[in-house]
Design a protein around this motif. Sequence first.
Motif, short mmCIF file in Angstrom:
data_model
loop_
_atom_site.label_atom_id
_atom_site.label_comp_id
_atom_site.label_asym_id
_atom_site.label_seq_id
_atom_site.Cartn_x
_atom_site.Cartn_y
_atom_site.Cartn_z
N HIS A 126 5.58 4.92 -32.99
CA HIS A 126 6.11 3.68 -33.47
C HIS A 126 5.28 2.66 -32.63
O HIS A 126 5.07 3.13 -31.24
CB HIS A 126 7.58 3.05 -33.48
CG HIS A 126 7.94 3.05 -32.06
ND1 HIS A 126 8.41 4.17 -31.40
CD2 HIS A 126 8.52 1.93 -31.43
CE1 HIS A 126 8.94 3.84 -30.37
NE2 HIS A 126 8.98 2.54 -30.23
N GLU A 127 4.72 1.54 -32.97
CA GLU A 127 4.00 0.75 -31.97
C GLU A 127 5.28 -0.05 -31.35
O GLU A 127 6.24 -0.30 -31.81
CB GLU A 127 3.40 -0.39 -32.76
CG GLU A 127 2.42 -1.24 -31.93
CD GLU A 127 1.18 -0.66 -31.39
OE1 GLU A 127 0.77 -1.11 -30.14
OE2 GLU A 127 0.76 0.48 -31.96
N PRO A 128 5.14 0.13 -29.84
CA PRO A 128 6.50 -0.63 -29.12
C PRO A 128 6.82 -1.96 -29.90
O PRO A 128 6.10 -2.89 -30.23
CB PRO A 128 5.77 -0.92 -27.81
CG PRO A 128 4.79 0.40 -27.64
CD PRO A 128 4.26 0.39 -28.98
N GLY A 129 8.19 -2.16 -30.16
CA GLY A 129 8.71 -3.31 -30.50
C GLY A 129 8.80 -3.23 -32.27
O GLY A 129 9.49 -4.00 -32.70
N ASN A 130 7.98 -2.37 -32.72
CA ASN A 130 8.02 -2.14 -34.44
C ASN A 130 9.03 -0.88 -34.62
O ASN A 130 8.44 0.05 -34.87
CB ASN A 130 6.60 -1.90 -34.80
CG ASN A 130 5.89 -3.30 -34.51
OD1 ASN A 130 5.66 -3.80 -35.48
ND2 ASN A 130 5.55 -3.39 -33.31
N MET A 131 10.16 -0.93 -34.72
CA MET A 131 11.26 -0.06 -34.81
C MET A 131 11.33 0.32 -36.33
O MET A 131 11.22 -0.14 -37.23
CB MET A 131 12.59 -0.44 -34.20
CG MET A 131 12.33 -1.01 -32.86
SD MET A 131 11.09 -0.25 -31.52
CE MET A 131 11.89 1.30 -31.44
N LEU A 132 12.15 1.75 -36.31
CA LEU A 132 12.48 1.97 -37.66
C LEU A 132 13.88 1.53 -37.69
O LEU A 132 14.82 2.12 -36.92
CB LEU A 132 12.25 3.64 -38.11
CG LEU A 132 12.93 4.21 -39.19
CD1 LEU A 132 11.99 3.91 -40.31
CD2 LEU A 132 13.08 5.63 -38.90
N VAL A 133 14.49 1.01 -38.87
CA VAL A 133 15.85 0.60 -38.79
C VAL A 133 16.40 1.89 -39.55
O VAL A 133 16.26 2.11 -40.86
CB VAL A 133 15.93 -0.70 -39.47
CG1 VAL A 133 17.39 -1.01 -39.85
CG2 VAL A 133 15.40 -2.15 -38.91
N THR A 134 17.57 2.33 -39.22
CA THR A 134 18.40 3.31 -39.63
C THR A 134 19.50 2.80 -40.45
O THR A 134 20.00 1.62 -40.59
CB THR A 134 18.86 4.48 -38.59
OG1 THR A 134 20.03 3.72 -38.15
CG2 THR A 134 17.71 4.63 -37.85
N SER A 148 4.38 -0.70 -37.91
CA SER A 148 3.23 -0.34 -37.32
C SER A 148 3.27 0.76 -36.37
O SER A 148 4.46 1.19 -35.77
CB SER A 148 2.87 -1.30 -36.21
OG SER A 148 1.51 -1.27 -36.00
N TYR A 149 2.29 1.82 -36.45
CA TYR A 149 2.08 3.12 -35.65
C TYR A 149 1.13 3.10 -34.76
O TYR A 149 0.18 2.66 -34.80
CB TYR A 149 1.99 4.30 -36.95
CG TYR A 149 3.33 4.11 -37.84
CD1 TYR A 149 4.11 5.13 -37.66
CD2 TYR A 149 3.05 3.34 -38.93
CE1 TYR A 149 5.14 5.27 -38.80
CE2 TYR A 149 4.25 3.38 -40.00
CZ TYR A 149 5.02 4.29 -39.95
OH TYR A 149 6.07 4.60 -40.79
N ARG A 150 1.24 4.38 -33.71
CA ARG A 150 0.45 4.70 -32.95
C ARG A 150 0.00 6.33 -33.20
O ARG A 150 0.95 6.90 -33.67
CB ARG A 150 0.81 4.64 -31.51
CG ARG A 150 0.72 3.05 -30.85
CD ARG A 150 1.00 3.04 -29.48
NE ARG A 150 0.62 1.66 -29.09
CZ ARG A 150 0.71 1.28 -27.64
NH1 ARG A 150 0.77 2.49 -26.92
NH2 ARG A 150 0.22 0.22 -27.23
N VAL A 151 -1.30 6.43 -32.84
CA VAL A 151 -1.67 7.86 -33.02
C VAL A 151 -2.15 8.56 -31.64
O VAL A 151 -3.11 7.66 -31.01
CB VAL A 151 -2.82 7.88 -33.84
CG1 VAL A 151 -3.24 9.53 -34.45
CG2 VAL A 151 -2.24 7.32 -35.25
N TYR A 152 -1.59 9.66 -31.43
CA TYR A 152 -2.20 10.26 -30.08
C TYR A 152 -2.87 11.49 -30.32
O TYR A 152 -2.41 12.41 -31.21
CB TYR A 152 -0.84 10.55 -29.12
CG TYR A 152 -0.21 9.32 -28.36
CD1 TYR A 152 -0.58 8.78 -27.19
CD2 TYR A 152 0.78 8.70 -29.46
CE1 TYR A 152 0.02 7.59 -26.72
CE2 TYR A 152 1.28 7.45 -28.81
CZ TYR A 152 0.91 7.14 -27.46
OH TYR A 152 1.61 6.14 -27.01
#
Length: 298
Positions: A268-276, A95-99
């Motif tokens: 990212h939405e806090p807590g919704n991370m990208l796994v590398t 999940s993402y956020r937009v600023y």
Amino acid sequence: MAITQTPETLSSQETRLLARQNTITNTAGYSGNNLQANLLILPEKHSQDFHNLCLRNPVSCPLLGISSIPGNPHKITPTPCIQNRDFDIRTDCPSYRVYKHGKCIAANKPDLLDLWSTDDPNAENYTAFLLGCSFSFEAALCNATPPLTPRHQLSNTIVSMYRTSLPLLPAGIFTNATCIVSMRPYHESEVERVRDITRPYLATHGEPVDWGWDAVKRLGIRNIHDPDFGEKIEFKDGEVPVFWACGVTPQMAIEAAGDKIDGLVFAHEPGNMLVTDWVVEDLERLKEGIAAFQGWMN
């Protein structure tokens, strides 16, 4: 894709595919041997200032990877960060956020495909930054003897995060921002073990920045029982709050920059991370920063 394994044993690519399909939210506990990343994507014209901000604030903003080519959402350097060719930074977070002008104008977006086009030659060129996340050391806490499993994993909630009064060292247009911390409660007798276990994870924030009830005042936290991000955690008898630097901090830098930023910014939405694809075994070399991987920087 159905989950046929436990979340912690999934490969990094399997977790990214679940995120792409919006099957999961909250990546805590997924792909336990892989490092997770916070995400910030901003117009290329602001990328050097943000890069400098990260270099000046390595505890809050430890770099794990950067877009190889501005405008290309498929390739990250150093290449060990994301090795699978089937990768799209616009879809592979849950999940993402937009600023815009420092204000969050959209939250919980499942992807960024409608806002970041690769087909339009006149589209904005964006640069992505992947930054270390404290979720990365949680597998080590879970595997301790006896286990030190973080409470939010046991309750299947999002880790509590707080704004602080600690200033972020400025860089270019990024001024007047303060640090965010994540919090996990532990019994007072466990704090030293927690510090020892998380200390080697310098590329993903390392050991706690403060702990104990007095730390709430020292950090300038408004109300420990009302997180600014994530979900509230109940304290048990003898437990104290333990605070780590948090990768939501760059989003606060975006808020503080406000109208100085020309164009949209994605996170990212806090807590919704990208796994590398970085793994725990890479931590020792990552202590020197991603520049230590010069052979893979193209």
